[in-house]
Scaffold this active site. Structure first.
Site, short mmCIF file in Angstrom:
data_model
loop_
_atom_site.label_atom_id
_atom_site.label_comp_id
_atom_site.label_asym_id
_atom_site.label_seq_id
_atom_site.Cartn_x
_atom_site.Cartn_y
_atom_site.Cartn_z
N TYR A 118 79.96 -15.67 -9.02
CA TYR A 118 80.67 -15.15 -9.99
C TYR A 118 81.34 -13.48 -9.37
O TYR A 118 82.13 -13.05 -9.78
CB TYR A 118 80.44 -14.84 -11.41
CG TYR A 118 80.25 -15.78 -12.10
CD1 TYR A 118 80.54 -17.14 -11.46
CD2 TYR A 118 79.98 -15.91 -13.57
CE1 TYR A 118 80.61 -18.32 -12.23
CE2 TYR A 118 79.79 -17.13 -14.12
CZ TYR A 118 80.16 -18.27 -13.69
OH TYR A 118 79.99 -19.52 -14.34
N LYS B 19 70.13 -25.95 -6.19
CA LYS B 19 70.93 -27.12 -5.67
C LYS B 19 70.46 -27.16 -4.29
O LYS B 19 71.19 -27.26 -3.28
CB LYS B 19 72.62 -27.16 -5.83
CG LYS B 19 73.21 -28.59 -5.41
CD LYS B 19 72.68 -29.50 -6.33
CE LYS B 19 73.58 -31.03 -5.93
NZ LYS B 19 73.32 -32.10 -6.67
N ASP C 102 71.83 -30.88 -11.23
CA ASP C 102 72.36 -31.95 -11.85
C ASP C 102 71.25 -32.90 -12.72
O ASP C 102 71.70 -33.42 -13.70
CB ASP C 102 73.11 -33.01 -10.82
CG ASP C 102 72.23 -33.14 -9.54
OD1 ASP C 102 71.43 -32.34 -9.40
OD2 ASP C 102 72.58 -33.93 -8.65
N ASP D 251 75.08 -20.37 -16.64
CA ASP D 251 76.12 -20.56 -17.65
C ASP D 251 76.30 -21.84 -18.08
O ASP D 251 76.42 -21.88 -19.54
CB ASP D 251 77.31 -20.05 -16.71
CG ASP D 251 78.51 -19.47 -17.74
OD1 ASP D 251 78.40 -19.64 -18.98
OD2 ASP D 251 79.64 -19.29 -17.13
N ASP E 239 74.70 -23.21 -22.13
CA ASP E 239 75.71 -23.88 -23.31
C ASP E 239 75.08 -25.18 -23.72
O ASP E 239 75.32 -25.68 -24.79
CB ASP E 239 77.16 -23.79 -22.78
CG ASP E 239 77.93 -22.63 -23.13
OD1 ASP E 239 77.15 -21.55 -23.38
OD2 ASP E 239 78.98 -22.57 -23.08
#
Ligand code: NAD
Length: 361
Positions: free
Chosen positions: A144, A192, A224, A248, A252
């Protein structure tokens, strides 16, 4: 100003922000009186309302007040009125600005399912009853913020950069290991590492750091798989630590396991005790001004403030237990109500929790 006082800045913002923040302010007033906390509350503008009144979503006056504060309680920002403004004037700019101004790099999002709300979860009861996990998300680095970034019009390409320094990984790692120590000594680091160099770097650093925390059992998961495990067997997790983008998304997913976004608090901390506390939800323009918003996320954000900035675990627990007691009485705001529940409004829910706290002392 009396330096021994605890300074709390309330930034109510837009939409339902002022409604839920008013409840939080009344709660802070009550706690101040009951526990002699010596809290001094000030208020300031942020978001769309700040833009309307000053032309800036994060006015200098707000930043000055924030600098003097030990803790900041935010309502919510944004709404359709301001959607077409240029990006530097949009309400969200105020929120991102305050996060980066104070280097709030550690975002803590608990996902706790109240036993009273098990049937509101998207998963079956046996998968989520007693769910209590904490996601520690790195908030000021990663893709980001990484440079270089941009769009190249001529070659029809766009790119971002995922970048972490050792120092950034160590400091968020420490927050996570320390949090795990206060819970069940179990930490899962999500990355990852099979594809990204930045992730294998992250994994090495977290693994090295774990030698300083031999009492905490560290595991690693690929992002994943972690996303899948969160909806398959969420109770396998206790504390999860991960970088900005993965956090992020995963936070959620964890949020929806707990039923309603109106229940979820968060804390963003830097390496002092200063913190930004805010409900996870947005400004909910569809229900703003109707006394329909669930104020519990804001109330539970005050509990996090008591725990992390003011180190009053006792007060945090009183707030959390009071919320649970009110829910067990069957009184609910509309977002968490089921057919036999008594539906009450924002103000009434606030009063119920305050009366419960009052009666417990
Ligand atoms: P939202 O969280 O505001 O609303 C999503 C849905 O959840 C809506 O149906 C809303 O009514 C409901 N909801 C949210 N909070 C609730 C509560 N406390 N009680 C009951 N129901 C609640 O998300 P959105 O609709 O995507 O965004 C609306 C605005 O909020 C946008 O401008 C967005 O940019 C902004 N936003 C701000 C923040 C923030 O301030 N931290 C976070 C997310 C979105």
């Amino acid at each position: 100003m009396n330096p021994s006082k605890k300074q709390v800045l309330i930034l109510a913002g837009d939409g339902i922000g002022p409604e839920v923040s008013l409840v939080a302010k009344e709660l802070l007033d009550l706690l101040d009186k009951k526990f002699s906390l010596d809290i001094r509350i000030s208020e300031g503008l942020i978001g769309g309302i700040a833009y309307e009144e000053t032309g800036d979503p994060l006015p200098k006056e707000t930043l000055d007040k924030a600098k003097e504060s030990d803790a900041i309680l935010l309502g919510a920002v944004g709404g359709p009125l301001w959607d077409s403004l240029p990006s530097d004037k949009r309400p969200e700019k105020g929120l991102l600005g305050i996060r980066s101004e104070f280097n709030f790099f550690a975002n803590l999002r608990p996902a706790i399912l109240s036993k009273e709300l098990v049937s509101a979860s998207s998963l079956k009861e046996n998968k989520v009853n007693d769910l209590d996990l904490l996601i520690v998300r790195e908030l000021t680095g990663g893709i980001y913020f990484g440079e270089p970034r941009g769009k190249i019009q001529s070659s029809e390409e766009a790119f971002n950069t995922m970048r972490y320094s050792k120092e950034e990984v160590v400091r968020i790692g420490r927050v996570a290991f320390e949090a795990a120590r206060k819970r069940n000594n179990k930490l899962c680091s999500v990355d990852k590492a099979n594809v990204l160099e930045v992730s294998s770097f992250w994994r090495e650093i977290i693994s090295d750091l774990s030698e300083e925390y031999p009492d905490v059992k560290l595991s690693h998961q690929l992002v994943d798989n972690a996303a899948m495990q969160l909806v398959r067997e969420p109770k396998q997790f206790d504390v999860i630590v991960t970088e900005n983008l993965f956090g992020d998304i995963l936070s959620d997913i964890a949020a929806i396991l707990t039923g309603s976004i109106g229940m979820l608090p968060s804390a963003s901390l830097n390496d002092t005790k200063k913190g930004l506390y805010e409900p996870v939800h947005g400004s909910a323009p569809d229900i703003a001004g109707k006394n329909l918003a669930n104020p519990l996320a804001s109330i539970l954000s005050v509990a996090m403030m008591m725990r992390y900035t003011f180190e009053r675990e006792d007060v945090a627990l009183i707030i959390e237990n009071s919320v649970e007691s009110v829910l067990s009485s069957g009184k609910r705001t509309k977002d968490i109500a089921e057919k036999d529940d008594l539906i009450i409004g924002t103000k009434e829910m606030g009063q119920e929790v305050l009366s419960q706290i009052d009666s417990m002392l």
